[in-house]
Design a protein around this motif. Structure first.
Motif, PDB file in Angstrom:
ATOM      1  N   VAL A 118     -17.178  73.253   6.571  1.00 38.94           N
ATOM      2  CA  VAL A 118     -17.115  71.818   6.871  1.00 38.94           C
ATOM      3  C   VAL A 118     -16.634  71.621   8.297  1.00 38.94           C
ATOM      4  O   VAL A 118     -15.597  72.172   8.705  1.00 38.94           O
ATOM      5  CB  VAL A 118     -16.167  71.091   5.895  1.00 38.94           C
ATOM      6  CG1 VAL A 118     -16.157  69.595   6.181  1.00 38.94           C
ATOM      7  CG2 VAL A 118     -16.575  71.361   4.458  1.00 38.94           C
ATOM      8  N   LYS A 119     -17.381  70.834   9.076  1.00 39.17           N
ATOM      9  CA  LYS A 119     -17.046  70.573  10.488  1.00 39.17           C
ATOM     10  C   LYS A 119     -15.926  69.542  10.576  1.00 39.17           C
ATOM     11  O   LYS A 119     -15.939  68.518   9.906  1.00 39.17           O
ATOM     12  CB  LYS A 119     -18.284  70.084  11.219  1.00 39.17           C
ATOM     13  CG  LYS A 119     -18.086  69.687  12.664  1.00 39.17           C
ATOM     14  CD  LYS A 119     -19.438  69.362  13.275  1.00 39.17           C
ATOM     15  CE  LYS A 119     -19.288  68.561  14.547  1.00 39.17           C
ATOM     16  NZ  LYS A 119     -18.829  67.193  14.311  1.00 39.17           N
ATOM     17  N   GLY A 120     -14.940  69.815  11.427  1.00 39.84           N
ATOM     18  CA  GLY A 120     -13.818  68.916  11.636  1.00 39.84           C
ATOM     19  C   GLY A 120     -13.818  68.322  13.030  1.00 39.84           C
ATOM     20  O   GLY A 120     -14.853  68.299  13.708  1.00 39.84           O
ATOM     21  N   PRO A 121     -12.654  67.852  13.511  1.00 38.31           N
ATOM     22  CA  PRO A 121     -12.582  67.262  14.852  1.00 38.31           C
ATOM     23  C   PRO A 121     -12.739  68.322  15.942  1.00 38.31           C
ATOM     24  O   PRO A 121     -12.664  69.531  15.680  1.00 38.31           O
ATOM     25  CB  PRO A 121     -11.185  66.634  14.876  1.00 38.31           C
ATOM     26  CG  PRO A 121     -10.406  67.399  13.863  1.00 38.31           C
ATOM     27  CD  PRO A 121     -11.372  67.785  12.798  1.00 38.31           C
ATOM     28  N   SER A 122     -12.955  67.868  17.146  1.00 37.49           N
ATOM     29  CA  SER A 122     -13.087  68.809  18.267  1.00 37.49           C
ATOM     30  C   SER A 122     -11.757  69.522  18.507  1.00 37.49           C
ATOM     31  O   SER A 122     -10.683  69.027  18.148  1.00 37.49           O
ATOM     32  CB  SER A 122     -13.517  68.064  19.531  1.00 37.49           C
ATOM     33  OG  SER A 122     -12.476  67.209  19.967  1.00 37.49           O
ATOM     34  N   ARG A 123     -11.867  70.699  19.128  1.00 36.62           N
ATOM     35  CA  ARG A 123     -10.654  71.492  19.386  1.00 36.62           C
ATOM     36  C   ARG A 123      -9.692  70.732  20.299  1.00 36.62           C
ATOM     37  O   ARG A 123      -8.466  70.811  20.141  1.00 36.62           O
ATOM     38  CB  ARG A 123     -11.031  72.837  20.015  1.00 36.62           C
ATOM     39  CG  ARG A 123      -9.841  73.774  20.199  1.00 36.62           C
ATOM     40  CD  ARG A 123     -10.298  75.164  20.547  1.00 36.62           C
ATOM     41  NE  ARG A 123      -9.197  76.117  20.497  1.00 36.62           N
ATOM     42  CZ  ARG A 123      -9.332  77.432  20.545  1.00 36.62           C
ATOM     43  NH1 ARG A 123     -10.559  77.948  20.646  1.00 36.62           N
ATOM     44  NH2 ARG A 123      -8.292  78.236  20.500  1.00 36.62           N
ATOM     45  N   LYS A 124     -10.252  69.934  21.204  1.00 36.63           N
ATOM     46  CA  LYS A 124      -9.428  69.167  22.140  1.00 36.63           C
ATOM     47  C   LYS A 124      -8.536  68.180  21.395  1.00 36.63           C
ATOM     48  O   LYS A 124      -7.387  67.930  21.778  1.00 36.63           O
ATOM     49  CB  LYS A 124     -10.346  68.430  23.124  1.00 36.63           C
ATOM     50  CG  LYS A 124      -9.612  67.638  24.184  1.00 36.63           C
ATOM     51  CD  LYS A 124     -10.608  66.990  25.133  1.00 36.63           C
ATOM     52  CE  LYS A 124      -9.874  66.184  26.208  1.00 36.63           C
ATOM     53  NZ  LYS A 124     -10.828  65.527  27.145  1.00 36.63           N
ATOM     54  N   ILE A 125      -9.068  67.614  20.296  1.00 37.66           N
ATOM     55  CA  ILE A 125      -8.300  66.658  19.490  1.00 37.66           C
ATOM     56  C   ILE A 125      -7.410  67.391  18.492  1.00 37.66           C
ATOM     57  O   ILE A 125      -6.316  66.945  18.165  1.00 37.66           O
ATOM     58  CB  ILE A 125      -9.262  65.692  18.757  1.00 37.66           C
ATOM     59  CG1 ILE A 125     -10.016  64.824  19.770  1.00 37.66           C
ATOM     60  CG2 ILE A 125      -8.522  64.827  17.745  1.00 37.66           C
ATOM     61  CD1 ILE A 125     -11.090  63.971  19.148  1.00 37.66           C
ATOM     62  N   ALA A 126      -7.890  68.556  18.031  1.00 36.57           N
ATOM     63  CA  ALA A 126      -7.192  69.266  16.951  1.00 36.57           C
ATOM     64  C   ALA A 126      -5.932  69.997  17.412  1.00 36.57           C
ATOM     65  O   ALA A 126      -5.037  70.254  16.604  1.00 36.57           O
ATOM     66  CB  ALA A 126      -8.148  70.250  16.292  1.00 36.57           C
ATOM     67  N   GLN A 127      -5.869  70.375  18.702  1.00 34.68           N
ATOM     68  CA  GLN A 127      -4.705  71.109  19.200  1.00 34.68           C
ATOM     69  C   GLN A 127      -4.160  70.452  20.455  1.00 34.68           C
ATOM     70  O   GLN A 127      -4.914  69.896  21.265  1.00 34.68           O
ATOM     71  CB  GLN A 127      -5.097  72.565  19.506  1.00 34.68           C
ATOM     72  CG  GLN A 127      -5.367  73.421  18.277  1.00 34.68           C
ATOM     73  CD  GLN A 127      -5.713  74.843  18.650  1.00 34.68           C
ATOM     74  OE1 GLN A 127      -6.517  75.075  19.557  1.00 34.68           O
ATOM     75  NE2 GLN A 127      -5.095  75.810  17.961  1.00 34.68           N
ATOM     76  N   ASP A 128      -2.831  70.526  20.596  1.00 34.03           N
ATOM     77  CA  ASP A 128      -2.238  70.021  21.832  1.00 34.03           C
ATOM     78  C   ASP A 128      -2.203  71.135  22.874  1.00 34.03           C
ATOM     79  O   ASP A 128      -2.744  72.227  22.661  1.00 34.03           O
ATOM     80  CB  ASP A 128      -0.846  69.443  21.560  1.00 34.03           C
ATOM     81  CG  ASP A 128       0.122  70.471  20.989  1.00 34.03           C
ATOM     82  OD1 ASP A 128      -0.128  71.679  21.164  1.00 34.03           O
ATOM     83  OD2 ASP A 128       1.126  70.056  20.366  1.00 34.03           O
TER      84      ASP A 128
END
Length: 691
Positions: free
Chosen positions: A71-81
């Motif tokens: 299942v595809k989730g949010p972009s890595r930029k949004i998913a990690q600080d």
């Protein structure tokens, strides 16, 4: 290994009108549960009789399919600080998918890196979930009316008497209101007995042995075949209405057709009365001769075998004799009442508390019908007939026969009026003014009936709109959509030169003069126009492409005959003329630039290029004739004349710079295009056509 599931809910007798919907609901809910539970299955079929609802699902998998998906989730930029810690968005995604964030993987998609969750789940056995599921399916079913019984809070259409629930050879164990599942079903109440179902494939045969035909298609085929055989044997025409056949289908478990007779003396009563009494009270099928005249016989269907049919027939004849005697009494008593006396009683019947009595409605119908007759310039004799028919069109509402059988309104009015000495035209119009009562029914045959019908329907629609009763969604308690469609149908079939705006103004003015309207005249008028527009669009959509419908509707539908004719002629040209797309393109170029016109008049003296003079001359030569043709509803000729402007339009755009630097020249060229565009748009908005 796959197994079949059988669920049968045994009940006290369920009203026939509920059974088909209940059967379909049980089937839909069961199939949905299987699909949602990832349980593959084969054919699903539902059954119903007055005492049971059942569903049989073939080849149901023994366990759910395993899940293994990404299942595809949010972009890595949004998913990690910046530090690599998971954000709230990533943690929320993990919770929603039931996974640990540390199991996320990353993948690039269209240049953006996204997180993905790996989900896997091992399917559980069908046997472990089927009992709870079937119990939930039964307890969540809904019906128009429910019952409670005993000390139970549970509600169902009728009390549950037994439940058969099988998973292959095994019983699915659960209970509802103290009724435990098993494999024992019950046959015909009098001819059959209890019997056990060893496994689902034996269900239909086991019931058939107990005089129950559970399959509705088989039951209907048996009824139809027996009726056809009887009709052939007796040389009768047995009038089988679908709605009555549907009801009878769900009144019987083993159908056997039989016939009876009634006293021919009753045939002195109008046959519509006898037929209605037989159908509505007794669920009998009337018998007609080749000319469509009623014969003194009836056909019915018993729930049982063919034993003692003569006794059953005599019992039905006795009951029918009493019913027809009542009808005869009502019919004779009604004829003793004078029409004027009946009309006076209409003053005491409330049509709507904010709109007035039926007597008030009749007065408005008379005034509307009279003004319609004036608009159409009918003869004085015709106008007199219209007025009289409008005056007495509702008098039969207070008769005993219509009170007993409301569906006979108009039918009895015609008969009683004729016997009271009214003219044939007026008498017939009383019946016709209810037409068309439903989609597909014919319009009134006479002009008198047509005008009174329009007046009646229009009065109801305008009255309801004036107090805010406007159909929305599925809510249309006064059947305003049907009545508006009826008006459109009458205008079209009688080719009446009445516009919608004329109708609205006539009715609104009469309502305004005779009662206080709480809502604005202008607002109601706009709402009425939009409301009728939807009916016109629906009518056109039954025969024409959606883009053609949109195109002609955009140019107005005030005159029903015109918009229908324009639609059919445009459709024909679009389908049969391959290069018509070039005409559409040229009309589109005209419309696009015409929108920039400031509204000034065309000044021929400002023309410079020969091509603009040629377009102006071509348009001048065509416009008067074009408008005359359009007004006369000669729409095919009008479209051909309009299309003949294409060469001049093409030359204009090839040779003329419309947006000239000189303002006067530029505005004059735009004014020319606006003049041409006005004629184009009076036919259709060609930009809506799919080229």
């Amino acid at each position: 290994m796959a197994k079949d599931i059988l669920l049968e809910i045994g009940l006290e007798e369920v009203p026939a009108r509920f059974l088909r919907a209940a059967m379909n609901q049980l089937l839909d809910k069961t199939v949905k549960w299987l699909d949602d539970s990832r349980l593959t299955h084969g054919e699903a079929k539902a059954f119903a009789t007055p005492r049971r609802l059942a569903v049989w699902i073939k080849d149901v998998a023994e366990k759910q399919e395993d899940i293994n998906e990404e299942v595809k989730g949010p972009s890595r930029k949004i998913a990690q600080d910046e530090t690599g810690a998971w954000s709230k968005a990533a943690l929320g995604f993990a919770r929603s998918q039931g996974v640990d964030p540390e199991t996320f993987t990353f993948r690039e998609l269209s240049g953006v890196e996204y997180i993905y969750a790996q989900k896997s789940s091992v399917g559980i056995s069908t046997e472990s979930i089927v009992a709870e599921a079937l119990r939930n399916i039964i307890t969540t079913m809904t019906f128009p009316k429910n019952m409670r019984w005993g000390t139970h809070d549970f509600k169902f259409v009728r009390p549950i008497k037994w439940i058969v629930a099988l998973w292959g050879h095994d019983v699915i164990d659960f209970e509802i209101t103290g009724v435990h599942t098993g494999r024992t079903t019950r046959g015909h109440r009098f001819l059959g007995s209890e019997t056990e179902i060893a496994e689902p494939t034996l269900y239909l045969e086991a019931l058939r042995n107990q005089h129950v035909i559970a399959d509705i298609e088989e039951r209907e085929a048996m009824i139809s075949a027996q009726i056809a055989h009887l009709a052939s044997e007796k040389n009768w025409h047995i009038d089988v209405k679908e709605d009555l056949l549907e009801e009878v289908l769900f009144l019987v478990e083993t159908p056997t057709v039989l016939y009876g007779a009634f006293d021919p003396a009753f045939l002195n009563i109008p046959q519509e009365v006898l037929i209605t009494s037989m159908r509505e009270h007794q669920r009998y099928f009337p018998v007609l001769d080749e000319a469509g005249q009623l014969l003194p016989y009836f056909v019915t269907v018993r729930s049982g075998d063919n034993r003692s049919l003569d006794i059953i027939a005599k019992g039905n004849e006795k009951v029918l004799r009493a019913r027809l005697s009542d009808a005869k009494f009502f019919y004779e008593e009604d004829q003793k009442v004078q029409i004027d006396t009946a009309l006076a009683k209409l003053e005491n019947i409330v049509f709507h508390e904010e709109i007035g009595t039926v007597g008030d409605k009749v007065r408005r119908i008379r005034q509307i019908a009279d003004q319609l007759a004036v608009q159409l310039h009918v003869t004085p004799e015709q106008a007199t007939a219209v007025s009289r028919a409008a005056d007495i069109c509702k008098f039969d509402l207070v008769t005993q026969m219509v009170y007993e059988f409301p569906e006979l309104q108009g039918v009895m009015g015609e008969d009683y009026a004729r016997k009271a000495g009214e003219s044939e035209e007026v008498s017939r119009a009383i019946f016709e003014h209810y037409q068309p009562r439903f989609a597909g029914e014919a319009s009134p045959a006479s002009l008198t009936g047509a005008l009174v019908s329009i007046a009646d329907k229009l009065d109801t629609i305008v009255g309801c709109f004036s107090i805010g009763i406007i159909p929305t969604g599925s809510q249309d308690p006064y059947a305003l959509r049907r009545q508006a469609a009826g008006i459109v149908q009458i205008l079209l079939e009688h080719q009446l030169s009445l516009t919608l705006e004329q109708l609205f103004d006539i009715a609104l003015n009469i309502h305004q003069n005779l009662r206080n309207m709480k809502r604005s005249y202008d607002i109601i008028r706009i709402e009425l126009y939009d409301f009728f527009g939807l009916r016109v669009k629906k009518l056109l959509s039954e025969h024409l492409r959606y883009d053609v419908v949109d195109a002609v509707i955009a140019s107005g539908f005030n005159h029903i005959g015109s918009v229908v004719a324009r639609g059919h002629d445009l459709m024909k040209v679009v389908q049969e003329t391959p290069d018509f797309k070039l005409t559409i393109e040229s009309f589109g170029r005209v419309s696009n630039l015409a929108a920039k016109s400031s509204g000034v008049a065309v000044q021929p003296a400002l023309f410079i290029e020969p091509a603009e003079r040629e377009l102006y001359a071509s348009w001048q030569a065509a416009t008067t004739e074009y408008r005359t043709l359009l007004a006369a509803n000669r729409t095919a000729e009008a479209l051909a004349l309009l299309s003949s402007l294409r060469p001049a339009i093409t030359a204009f755009f090839d040779q003329v710079m419309v947006m000239a630097e000189d303002e006067a020249v530029r505005e004059n060229r735009l004014a020319l295009l606006a003049a041409v565009d006005q004629d184009i748009r009076s036919y259709a908005d060609f930009s809506k056509l799919v080229k």
